[in-house]
Every structure is written in C-alpha cells, then in structure tokens.
Design an enzyme around this catalytic site. Sequence first.
Site, PDB file in Angstrom:
ATOM      1  N   ILE A  13       0.815  -1.215   0.000  1.00  0.00           N
ATOM      2  CA  ILE A  13       0.000   0.000   0.000  1.00  0.00           C
ATOM      3  C   ILE A  13       0.851   1.268   0.000  1.00  0.00           C
ATOM      4  O   ILE A  13       0.345   2.362   0.213  1.00  0.00           O
ATOM      5  CB  ILE A  13      -0.979   0.014   1.187  1.00  0.00           C
ATOM      6  N   ILE A  57       7.403 -10.510  -9.708  1.00  0.00           N
ATOM      7  CA  ILE A  57       8.757  -9.996  -9.906  1.00  0.00           C
ATOM      8  C   ILE A  57       9.558 -10.915 -10.819  1.00  0.00           C
ATOM      9  O   ILE A  57      10.302 -10.447 -11.698  1.00  0.00           O
ATOM     10  CB  ILE A  57       9.452  -9.822  -8.544  1.00  0.00           C
ATOM     11  N   GLU A  58       9.376 -12.221 -10.649  1.00  0.00           N
ATOM     12  CA  GLU A  58      10.141 -13.157 -11.477  1.00  0.00           C
ATOM     13  C   GLU A  58       9.662 -13.149 -12.926  1.00  0.00           C
ATOM     14  O   GLU A  58      10.313 -13.747 -13.797  1.00  0.00           O
ATOM     15  CB  GLU A  58      10.103 -14.575 -10.891  1.00  0.00           C
ATOM     16  N   SER A  76      10.185  -5.206   0.722  1.00  0.00           N
ATOM     17  CA  SER A  76       9.677  -5.901   1.894  1.00  0.00           C
ATOM     18  C   SER A  76       9.129  -7.248   1.433  1.00  0.00           C
ATOM     19  O   SER A  76       7.928  -7.406   1.229  1.00  0.00           O
ATOM     20  CB  SER A  76       8.577  -5.063   2.566  1.00  0.00           C
ATOM     21  N   CYS A  79       6.693 -12.219   4.267  1.00  0.00           N
ATOM     22  CA  CYS A  79       7.249 -12.581   5.575  1.00  0.00           C
ATOM     23  C   CYS A  79       6.812 -13.964   6.037  1.00  0.00           C
ATOM     24  O   CYS A  79       7.408 -14.525   6.959  1.00  0.00           O
ATOM     25  CB  CYS A  79       6.832 -11.541   6.618  1.00  0.00           C
ATOM     26  N   SER A 376       1.736  -4.336   6.271  1.00  0.00           N
ATOM     27  CA  SER A 376       2.553  -3.177   5.934  1.00  0.00           C
ATOM     28  C   SER A 376       3.650  -2.960   6.977  1.00  0.00           C
ATOM     29  O   SER A 376       3.975  -3.852   7.756  1.00  0.00           O
ATOM     30  CB  SER A 376       1.661  -1.938   5.801  1.00  0.00           C
TER      31      SER A 376
END
Length: 415
Positions: A13, A57-58, A76, A79, A376
Amino acid sequence: MEPLRVLELYSGIGGMHHALRESHIPAHVVAAIDVNTVANEVYKHNFPHTHLLSKTIEGISLEDFDKLSFNMILMSPPCQPFTRIGLQGDMTDPRTTSFLYILDILPRLQKLPKYILLENVKGFEVSSTRGLLIQTIEACGFQYQEFLLSPSSLGIPNSRLRYFLIAKLQSEPFPFQAPGQILMEFPKIVTVEPQKYAVVEESQPRVQRTGPRICAESSSTQSSGKDTILFKLETVEERDRKHQQDSDLSVQMLKDFLEDGDTDEYLLPPKLLLRYALLLDIVKPTSRRSMCFTKGYGSYIEGTGSVLQAAEDAQIENIYKSLPDLPPEEKIAKLSMLKLRYFTPKEIANLQGFPPEFGFPEKTTVKQRYRLLGNSLNVHVVAKLLTVLCEGFGNASESCHKMPLILDSNSKILS
C-alpha cells in the site's frame, strides 16, 4: 544533484514510498511492483502518477530491470516463510521464489544500485534466505548493517519489532557498522530539537528522538498496563512490563493517534466479549503502548492486536473480578460497560506512521484494510533508516544537520 531513481519491490500500500517522502531525500520512484491487486488499488489511490506494475517480480526480465536504470531498491519480501508462528519454510516456501530471483539477478545488473533497504519479520535474521542475501551483497561490494527495531523506540505507542537491512555500495563501512551483529536501536543522530509525531501535522518530522529504546513484541495474552492485580490470563512479568511501558513518558499516548467522532461500529460484539474476555489486550487512550496489529485483526482476537477501552472511567479491575460469579447475560452487561472496541483502520495507519492524507478507495472493505495494514510497515521507522542510509546525499545531510552518526555507549546488539 540528480534525484535517486528508486525501485519499490513488494510495494503493497506504499509504506516505503511514504517513508521516502518523509525522509526528504531527493528521489523519484521509477517503478513499484506488487502482485496483490487490492494493495495495488490502494497504492494507485495514494500515488496515482507512479508507474505501478501489477505482476510477479520473477516475470520481469533482467533486461527490463536494466531499462529502469534505478540506483536504490526498497523492498519488503513476503514474511510468511520466516514468521515465528508459521511453518518457517524459508527457501522451500514458494513465496520466497521471487526474492531468490532478485538475489540471482542483482549481481548481473548492468549497473548495481547504490542503496538497498529491506524489511521483514523477526525470524528472517536466522533464516537461510538471509544468509544468501548477505553472501550476495557482500560479493557485490556492499557495506551493510542489520537491525531489529520497533516503533516504540521512536516514542510511538506500538510494538512492531521488525528486521531491517540497509546496504550501500561503497568501500568504507558505515560509521556505526557492527560486523556480524544486529543493532537493537537506531544510530544516534543529533538534532537541534526533537519533535513529536502528531496525526494532524501536514508534514512529518524527519528525526524524532535521540534516546533510543527497544520494546519486545507483546504476547498474545496481554492485558492493561496499569493493573495492580492479575485479573486476566497474564503473568506477573507481563503485567510489570506493561506497567513500565505505560510509565515511559517519552512515549506518546494513544489518544494522539485516535479518530474523533462515532466509532460504535467498531465495538466488540457480545459473543466475542463473552468468549475472549480473558485474552483481550486492553488499552486506554492514555496508554503508551499497544500490541502489533496483524493482518488477522478484526477477524481473530488472540494475538492480533490491542482493543481500546473507550469508557475510560469504568473500573476494569472491579468488572473483571466480578465476572466468575455471573451468568453469561450479566457478564456481557458488565463487559459492555467498558465500551471495548477495535482500533479503526485509520487509527492503525496513524500508529504506523502513514500521513494524514493517506486513504483507501471507498470499495476497500474494512477487513481488507486491516489485512493490508497488518502486512505493511511503520513509515517513521523506515524514514529514519533511509535518512541514516543516505546521510550526505542531498537534503538527507541537511535533515541530519551534518552531524556524525554514532551509537550510544549503552548500545544494544544481538550477536
């Protein structure tokens, strides 16, 4: 001096973008990338002119990354593979694939970025993925420093202990660099006069406090910080720690971050009061602490975040002491006197350092807002780390008053 060209990966965000603005470092986000379409709608709502890529992304080639010609990466990564309460799949977790791809292409870029900032959960620092990250950036010639930091160390009444890494492409180490160690506080930046964070301010301060502290994450069975009796499922140690947090006058009160107006829609329903009364982490507007708000806040009770006692004059100790002898209906009536409610999404955004103008599209549901905020980061913490990372670049040096970066003599480190 040309502004930095910033690549924002796992942009969510826009927490990193807001932190970049708060740091006052001359910079331009050349691209933000995230696969979460709901998060991307919020990002676009707040940064309508930023080039936002809604893709994996890949799925972006090395050549396409080179075309962006960036010299800073903010990221980031997911996680979940590293959370302490999760499966800790680490490199074998499919959600780590995109980050491993980043580490693979980083050394092969036509031009390495000068700056890197990474955020993740506590637990990442002991992962194999972290080991590969360090191996990669060392081979590329980066100097780096790792941290475990919480917003409470900036005087913000919220515990959100997170792992951070800052890296700079240079031969000389950072002045505060501690090889092989994780710092538990910010490098000290001397300022003329520290300021408090206020929800109503139009612009956020660059640096707030010079006396760092660290606050551990809250447990899932916490209670009010000022209680002198154990009326809920908590230990003496938990009670004493919470009382110490509420006694720390260098931390702001929660009331500085709360919304005005009618918040009755956020009151806990009776069935939750009855079932989870002994597990609630209850804070007041005058409290100087709150638990970490997770993506499950509003949907689950235990360990997802604090609830607010809106009826400040109600005697919580007397109410809880009377509960064991009461039938369910009377228990609900007693607990309802406390006017316990969830923090609103806006209040959580305030605690996480998002600016007053931050907002959500109208179609974003309350549940989605809680989930996005839980995933976030704290804007103020990242902004200060960016100031430390880019000290000497453009306005960053002015925000630091060109003072040296040092650690206090009582600096905490984690080997």
